[in-house]
Write an enzyme that holds these catalytic residues in place. Structure first.
Site, PDB file in Angstrom:
ATOM      1  N   GLU A 166      -2.763  -4.728  -3.179  1.00 22.08           N
ATOM      2  CA  GLU A 166      -3.469  -5.555  -4.075  1.00 22.08           C
ATOM      3  C   GLU A 166      -3.377  -4.816  -5.578  1.00 22.08           C
ATOM      4  O   GLU A 166      -3.122  -5.511  -6.405  1.00 22.08           O
ATOM      5  CB  GLU A 166      -4.630  -6.120  -3.844  1.00 22.08           C
ATOM      6  N   ASN A 187       0.785  -1.237  -0.020  1.00 21.62           N
ATOM      7  CA  ASN A 187      -0.058   0.080  -0.175  1.00 21.62           C
ATOM      8  C   ASN A 187       1.047   1.200  -0.063  1.00 21.62           C
ATOM      9  O   ASN A 187       2.065   1.193   0.590  1.00 21.62           O
ATOM     10  CB  ASN A 187      -1.164   0.071   0.903  1.00 21.62           C
ATOM     11  N   GLU A 218       0.221   4.830   0.756  1.00 16.22           N
ATOM     12  CA  GLU A 218      -0.759   6.128   1.220  1.00 16.22           C
ATOM     13  C   GLU A 218      -0.142   7.337   0.896  1.00 16.22           C
ATOM     14  O   GLU A 218       1.012   7.889   0.243  1.00 16.22           O
ATOM     15  CB  GLU A 218      -0.729   5.934   2.984  1.00 16.22           C
ATOM     16  N   CYS A 243     -10.337  -3.646  -4.227  1.00 18.49           N
ATOM     17  CA  CYS A 243      -9.553  -4.610  -4.563  1.00 18.49           C
ATOM     18  C   CYS A 243     -10.269  -6.038  -5.412  1.00 18.49           C
ATOM     19  O   CYS A 243      -9.545  -6.426  -6.351  1.00 18.49           O
ATOM     20  CB  CYS A 243      -8.583  -4.731  -3.763  1.00 18.49           C
ATOM     21  N   CYS A 296     -10.032  -5.453   0.364  1.00 17.36           N
ATOM     22  CA  CYS A 296     -11.271  -4.376   0.233  1.00 17.36           C
ATOM     23  C   CYS A 296     -12.077  -4.553  -1.019  1.00 17.36           C
ATOM     24  O   CYS A 296     -11.728  -5.498  -1.893  1.00 17.36           O
ATOM     25  CB  CYS A 296     -10.695  -2.960   0.504  1.00 17.36           C
ATOM     26  N   CYS A 337      -4.115   0.333  -2.488  1.00 18.01           N
ATOM     27  CA  CYS A 337      -3.880  -0.704  -1.481  1.00 18.01           C
ATOM     28  C   CYS A 337      -3.057  -1.493  -2.396  1.00 18.01           C
ATOM     29  O   CYS A 337      -2.788  -1.553  -3.449  1.00 18.01           O
ATOM     30  CB  CYS A 337      -5.324  -1.616  -1.696  1.00 18.01           C
TER      31      CYS A 337
HETATM   32  N1  THU Z   1      -5.215  -1.648   2.433  1.00 19.32           N
HETATM   33  C1  THU Z   1      -4.685  -2.685   1.603  1.00 19.32           C
HETATM   34  O1  THU Z   1      -3.371  -2.157   0.941  1.00 19.32           O
HETATM   35  N2  THU Z   1      -5.407  -3.491   1.108  1.00 19.32           N
HETATM   36  C2  THU Z   1      -6.832  -3.887   1.581  1.00 19.32           C
HETATM   37  O2  THU Z   1      -7.371  -4.855   0.883  1.00 19.32           O
HETATM   38  C3  THU Z   1      -7.448  -3.246   2.595  1.00 19.32           C
HETATM   39  C4  THU Z   1      -6.594  -1.983   3.036  1.00 19.32           C
HETATM   40  C5  THU Z   1      -4.541  -0.561   3.079  1.00 19.32           C
HETATM   41  C6  THU Z   1      -5.117   0.682   2.514  1.00 19.32           C
HETATM   42  C7  THU Z   1      -4.724   1.688   3.572  1.00 19.32           C
HETATM   43  O3  THU Z   1      -3.364   2.282   3.189  1.00 19.32           O
HETATM   44  C8  THU Z   1      -4.429   0.998   4.997  1.00 19.32           C
HETATM   45  O4  THU Z   1      -4.541  -0.672   4.505  1.00 19.32           O
HETATM   46  C9  THU Z   1      -5.369   1.031   6.015  1.00 19.32           C
HETATM   47  O5  THU Z   1      -6.794   0.911   5.379  1.00 19.32           O
END
Ligand code: THU
Length: 160
Positions: A75, A62, A64, A115, A112, A73
């Site tokens: 994925e 991820n 941010e 994704c 999520c 994310c």
């Molecule tokens: N996140 C992912 O990388 N993948 C997911 O399927 C769920 C959430 C990340 C997004 C954000 O940077 C952090 O996790 C908290 O939500």
């Protein structure tokens, strides 16, 4: 009126040793990717490793951003990179895990909704199922298709 029952199957394992060697390697790659995530805001470092039909493994994590919605994310970082590098190679499997200040997550986290939708597009695009391996230290959950998570889904057939 007709009530429809929709069944979905997930398989839980206690340890990576119960999985094929290639999937054990994929879990390792997802763990490695998680540690390189850029997640200063959530401190939830997610790692994904995509296994392609050509046997190459592509990692993602991820990313941010101070403007929160601009991040992405793990994925999708991995899948979009894989699809941009090899537009004609289907995805065979994806492993996902996360690392926090307390170490690797104990229970697996499902991807999520956004994704899952992107993974579904890949299944439809290449007409193949993706194995999903969700790693937690106490449990590993495996699904044999994104449709196990999204049994009712929006796809290209609805655009006809
Ligand atoms: N996140 C992912 O990388 N993948 C997911 O399927 C769920 C959430 C990340 C997004 C954000 O940077 C952090 O996790 C908290 O939500």
């Amino acid at each position: 009126m007709n009530k429809r029952e929709i069944k979905s199957f997930l398989i839980d394992y206690n340890s990576p040793a119960e999985l094929d060697e290639k999937y054990q390697e994929l879990i390792q790659k997802a763990k490695e990717a998680a540690q390189k995530a850029y997640a200063p805001y959530s401190k939830f470092k997610v790692g994904a490793a995509v296994l392609l039909e050509n046997n190459e493994i592509i990692q993602g994590n991820n990313q941010e951003n101070a403007a929160y919605p601009s991040g992405l994310c793990a994925e999708r970082v991995a899948i979009f990179y894989a699809n941009s590098k090899y537009p004609n190679v289907p995805i065979k499997a994806i492993a996902v895990t996360a690392n926090t200040d307390d170490g690797f997550i104990k229970e697996p986290i499902p991807p999520c909704g956004s994704c899952l939708q992107v993974m579904l597009e890949s299944e439809v695009r290449y007409e193949n199922s993706i194995q999903v391996i969700l790693y937690g230290e106490n449990k590993i959950t495996k699904a044999d298709s994104i449709k196990q998570f999204l049994p009712v889904n929006f796809n290209k057939d609805m655009l006809k």
